[in-house]
Design a protein around this motif. Structure first.
Motif, mmCIF file in Angstrom:
data_model
loop_
_atom_site.group_PDB
_atom_site.id
_atom_site.type_symbol
_atom_site.label_atom_id
_atom_site.label_comp_id
_atom_site.label_asym_id
_atom_site.label_seq_id
_atom_site.Cartn_x
_atom_site.Cartn_y
_atom_site.Cartn_z
ATOM 1 N N MET A 153 9.861 13.952 14.806
ATOM 2 C CA MET A 153 9.427 12.581 15.082
ATOM 3 C C MET A 153 7.923 12.461 14.838
ATOM 4 S SD MET A 153 9.906 10.410 18.582
ATOM 5 C CE MET A 153 9.408 8.692 18.652
ATOM 6 N N ALA A 154 7.509 11.373 14.149
ATOM 7 C CA ALA A 154 6.107 11.177 13.809
ATOM 8 C C ALA A 154 5.286 10.876 15.060
ATOM 9 C CB ALA A 154 5.963 10.019 12.817
ATOM 10 N N THR A 155 4.051 11.375 15.066
ATOM 11 C CA THR A 155 3.159 11.130 16.188
ATOM 12 C C THR A 155 2.456 9.780 16.022
ATOM 13 O OG1 THR A 155 1.355 12.262 15.055
ATOM 14 C CG2 THR A 155 2.788 13.594 16.473
ATOM 15 N N LEU A 156 1.742 9.383 17.063
ATOM 16 C CA LEU A 156 1.025 8.100 17.031
ATOM 17 C C LEU A 156 -0.061 8.112 15.959
ATOM 18 C CD1 LEU A 156 0.497 5.322 18.269
ATOM 19 C CD2 LEU A 156 -0.996 6.439 19.934
ATOM 20 N N GLU A 157 -0.759 9.228 15.805
ATOM 21 C CA GLU A 157 -1.823 9.302 14.802
ATOM 22 C C GLU A 157 -1.252 9.170 13.396
ATOM 23 O OE1 GLU A 157 -1.464 11.234 17.306
ATOM 24 O OE2 GLU A 157 -3.278 10.894 18.520
ATOM 25 N N GLN A 158 -0.107 9.816 13.125
ATOM 26 C CA GLN A 158 0.503 9.700 11.809
ATOM 27 C C GLN A 158 0.931 8.266 11.510
ATOM 28 O OE1 GLN A 158 3.681 12.538 11.933
ATOM 29 N NE2 GLN A 158 2.342 14.309 11.659
ATOM 30 N N ILE A 159 1.516 7.593 12.516
ATOM 31 C CA ILE A 159 1.941 6.199 12.323
ATOM 32 C C ILE A 159 0.732 5.310 12.055
ATOM 33 C CG2 ILE A 159 2.996 4.217 13.471
ATOM 34 C CD1 ILE A 159 4.795 6.224 14.964
ATOM 35 N N GLN A 160 -0.362 5.525 12.791
ATOM 36 C CA GLN A 160 -1.565 4.721 12.571
ATOM 37 C C GLN A 160 -2.146 4.959 11.180
ATOM 38 O OE1 GLN A 160 -4.124 5.762 15.794
ATOM 39 N NE2 GLN A 160 -3.138 4.381 17.255
ATOM 40 N N THR A 161 -2.099 6.211 10.706
ATOM 41 C CA THR A 161 -2.589 6.502 9.360
ATOM 42 C C THR A 161 -1.753 5.782 8.314
ATOM 43 O OG1 THR A 161 -3.305 8.680 10.142
ATOM 44 C CG2 THR A 161 -3.149 8.354 7.765
ATOM 45 N N ARG A 162 -0.429 5.786 8.500
ATOM 46 C CA ARG A 162 0.444 5.073 7.566
ATOM 47 C C ARG A 162 0.156 3.577 7.583
ATOM 48 N NH1 ARG A 162 6.246 7.993 9.001
ATOM 49 N NH2 ARG A 162 5.663 10.109 8.343
ATOM 50 N N LEU A 163 -0.042 3.027 8.788
ATOM 51 C CA LEU A 163 -0.334 1.596 8.894
ATOM 52 C C LEU A 163 -1.633 1.241 8.167
ATOM 53 C CD1 LEU A 163 0.623 0.864 12.617
ATOM 54 C CD2 LEU A 163 1.787 0.034 10.588
ATOM 55 N N LYS A 164 -2.640 2.098 8.296
ATOM 56 C CA LYS A 164 -3.902 1.836 7.609
ATOM 57 C C LYS A 164 -3.716 1.850 6.093
ATOM 58 C CE LYS A 164 -6.990 3.593 11.191
ATOM 59 N NZ LYS A 164 -7.967 4.650 11.550
ATOM 60 N N LYS A 165 -2.930 2.818 5.596
ATOM 61 C CA LYS A 165 -2.689 2.883 4.160
ATOM 62 C C LYS A 165 -1.934 1.651 3.676
ATOM 63 C CE LYS A 165 -2.674 7.919 3.752
ATOM 64 N NZ LYS A 165 -1.859 9.118 3.421
ATOM 65 N N LEU A 166 -0.904 1.249 4.443
ATOM 66 C CA LEU A 166 -0.137 0.063 4.064
ATOM 67 C C LEU A 166 -0.994 -1.193 4.110
ATOM 68 C CD1 LEU A 166 3.209 0.833 5.962
ATOM 69 C CD2 LEU A 166 2.822 0.932 3.497
ATOM 70 N N GLN A 167 -1.876 -1.299 5.115
ATOM 71 C CA GLN A 167 -2.759 -2.460 5.208
ATOM 72 C C GLN A 167 -3.711 -2.511 4.022
ATOM 73 O OE1 GLN A 167 -2.499 -4.843 7.608
ATOM 74 N NE2 GLN A 167 -3.970 -5.989 6.377
ATOM 75 N N ALA A 168 -4.226 -1.333 3.624
ATOM 76 C CA ALA A 168 -5.116 -1.294 2.465
ATOM 77 C C ALA A 168 -4.380 -1.716 1.201
ATOM 78 C CB ALA A 168 -5.696 0.112 2.305
ATOM 79 N N GLN A 169 -3.132 -1.252 1.037
ATOM 80 C CA GLN A 169 -2.344 -1.651 -0.127
ATOM 81 C C GLN A 169 -2.073 -3.149 -0.129
ATOM 82 O OE1 GLN A 169 1.173 0.781 -0.133
ATOM 83 N NE2 GLN A 169 0.056 2.687 -0.488
ATOM 84 N N ALA A 170 -1.750 -3.693 1.061
ATOM 85 C CA ALA A 170 -1.489 -5.137 1.163
ATOM 86 C C ALA A 170 -2.743 -5.939 0.817
ATOM 87 C CB ALA A 170 -1.005 -5.482 2.565
ATOM 88 N N ASP A 171 -3.907 -5.495 1.296
ATOM 89 C CA ASP A 171 -5.156 -6.191 0.978
ATOM 90 C C ASP A 171 -5.439 -6.158 -0.523
ATOM 91 O OD1 ASP A 171 -5.492 -6.718 3.649
ATOM 92 O OD2 ASP A 171 -6.810 -4.994 4.008
ATOM 93 N N ALA A 172 -5.164 -5.015 -1.141
ATOM 94 C CA ALA A 172 -5.395 -4.906 -2.586
ATOM 95 C C ALA A 172 -4.473 -5.857 -3.360
ATOM 96 C CB ALA A 172 -5.175 -3.464 -3.041
ATOM 97 N N ILE A 173 -3.193 -5.936 -2.929
ATOM 98 C CA ILE A 173 -2.250 -6.833 -3.611
ATOM 99 C C ILE A 173 -2.666 -8.292 -3.436
ATOM 100 C CG2 ILE A 173 0.138 -7.673 -3.597
ATOM 101 C CD1 ILE A 173 0.961 -4.804 -2.800
ATOM 102 N N ILE A 174 -3.088 -8.662 -2.203
ATOM 103 C CA ILE A 174 -3.523 -10.039 -1.957
ATOM 104 C C ILE A 174 -4.741 -10.385 -2.798
ATOM 105 C CG2 ILE A 174 -4.514 -11.554 -0.191
ATOM 106 C CD1 ILE A 174 -2.738 -10.074 1.843
ATOM 107 N N ALA A 175 -5.696 -9.457 -2.862
ATOM 108 C CA ALA A 175 -6.901 -9.714 -3.657
ATOM 109 C C ALA A 175 -6.566 -9.855 -5.138
ATOM 110 C CB ALA A 175 -7.908 -8.580 -3.438
ATOM 111 N N LYS A 176 -5.624 -9.022 -5.607
ATOM 112 C CA LYS A 176 -5.231 -9.091 -7.019
ATOM 113 C C LYS A 176 -4.562 -10.420 -7.331
ATOM 114 C CE LYS A 176 -2.828 -6.373 -10.534
ATOM 115 N NZ LYS A 176 -1.977 -5.168 -10.780
ATOM 116 N N ARG A 177 -3.663 -10.859 -6.446
ATOM 117 C CA ARG A 177 -2.999 -12.146 -6.657
ATOM 118 C C ARG A 177 -4.002 -13.298 -6.610
ATOM 119 N NH1 ARG A 177 2.549 -11.752 -3.004
ATOM 120 N NH2 ARG A 177 3.594 -10.147 -4.263
ATOM 121 N N ALA A 178 -4.915 -13.232 -5.652
ATOM 122 C CA ALA A 178 -5.914 -14.289 -5.554
ATOM 123 C C ALA A 178 -6.782 -14.346 -6.805
ATOM 124 C CB ALA A 178 -6.791 -14.061 -4.324
ATOM 125 N N GLN A 179 -7.135 -13.175 -7.328
ATOM 126 C CA GLN A 179 -7.939 -13.141 -8.542
ATOM 127 C C GLN A 179 -7.176 -13.731 -9.719
ATOM 128 O OE1 GLN A 179 -11.138 -12.221 -8.565
ATOM 129 N NE2 GLN A 179 -11.231 -12.943 -10.674
#
Length: 244
Positions: free
Chosen positions: A1-27
């Motif tokens: 089972m994944a720990t809290l730190e691992q889940i938070q790291t995944r969330l940060k990576k996913l948030q960064a990917q989402a921000d990149a996609i939003i910025a690309k679409r906006a551009q």
């Protein structure tokens, strides 16, 4: 089972990917808007005038209770300011109504733009880019707040654990100190009892010695009396004989 730190790291990576996609679409959307504005010779002034006219029509329609067609209040009777200029002849065009012959068949009209028109086009692109930037900044701020709350929760939990550990250590130290004091009391009481017992033994020995010496003195006295008694008897006998 994944720990809290691992889940938070995944969330940060996913948030960064989402921000990149939003910025690309906006551009991409901004590029399309800019191309359309350049193609049709539109500026932010035109967009604002259209929006203002629509707002006025809606306001007047609601006030009069009618939904028919009405003339735009924002439309001006005079000539609009020039937006395009022919470098050869110096002829100008406002960008409205039918285009003149010198710009009618031109696909890229940006080279005929007057400086004010090009600046307005760049301003429109900047204004349209602001909503996407605001959304990205809001998401980043929310992510930072969540991370700050989690870190505060971790700090408080660590502080509680530290306080509990310190309290446990203090209890153990207090118990050890109490045990040492009890052991010292026992040792002291044992030594006192041993001293009393030794004193009693010494006293008993002294008493026994005195009794023995007393008995010995009596025995010696008896022996002396026994030895001296026969000697006295013959002397008495001798005296009796002399008297007779």
């Amino acid at each position: 089972m994944a720990t809290l730190e691992q889940i938070q790291t995944r969330l940060k990576k996913l948030q960064a990917q989402a921000d990149a996609i939003i910025a690309k679409r906006a551009q991409g959307a901004l590029d399309q808007i800019r191309e359309l504005m350049i193609k049709h010779g539109l500026t932010t002034r035109d967009i604002e005038a259209r929006a203002k006219a629509r707002r006025e029509r809606a306001r007047l329609g609601l006030a009069n209770g009618t939904s028919g067609k009405m003339k735009s209040v924002g439309a001006t009777k005079g000539k609009l300011p020039p937006k395009y200029r022919d470098p050869k002849t110096g002829a100008t065009w406002s960008g409205h109504a039918r285009p003149p012959a010198w710009i009618k068949n031109v696909k890229d009209r940006s080279k005929f733009l007057i400086d004010g028109g090009s600046a307005a086009a760049s301003v429109s692109v900047t204004l349209s880019a602001k909503p996407a930037a605001k959304k990205a900044a809001a998401k980043k701020a929310a992510t930072k707040k969540t991370a700050a709350k989690k870190s505060m929760g971790r700090k408080s939990a660590a502080a509680k654990n530290t306080a509990v550990k310190k309290a446990a250590v203090k209890k153990v130290a207090a118990k050890k100190t109490a045990g040492r004091k009890a052991a010292a009391k026992k040792v002291a009481s044992g030594r006192a009892a041993a001293g009393k017992t030794a004193a009693r033994k010494v006293t008993a020995g002294k008493v026994g010695r005195k009794a023995a010496m007393h008995k010995t003195g009596r025995g010696i006295a008896r022996k002396v009396t026994a030895h001296t008694a026969p000697v006295a008897a013959p002397a008495a006998a001798n005296g009796a004989i002399a008297l007779s």
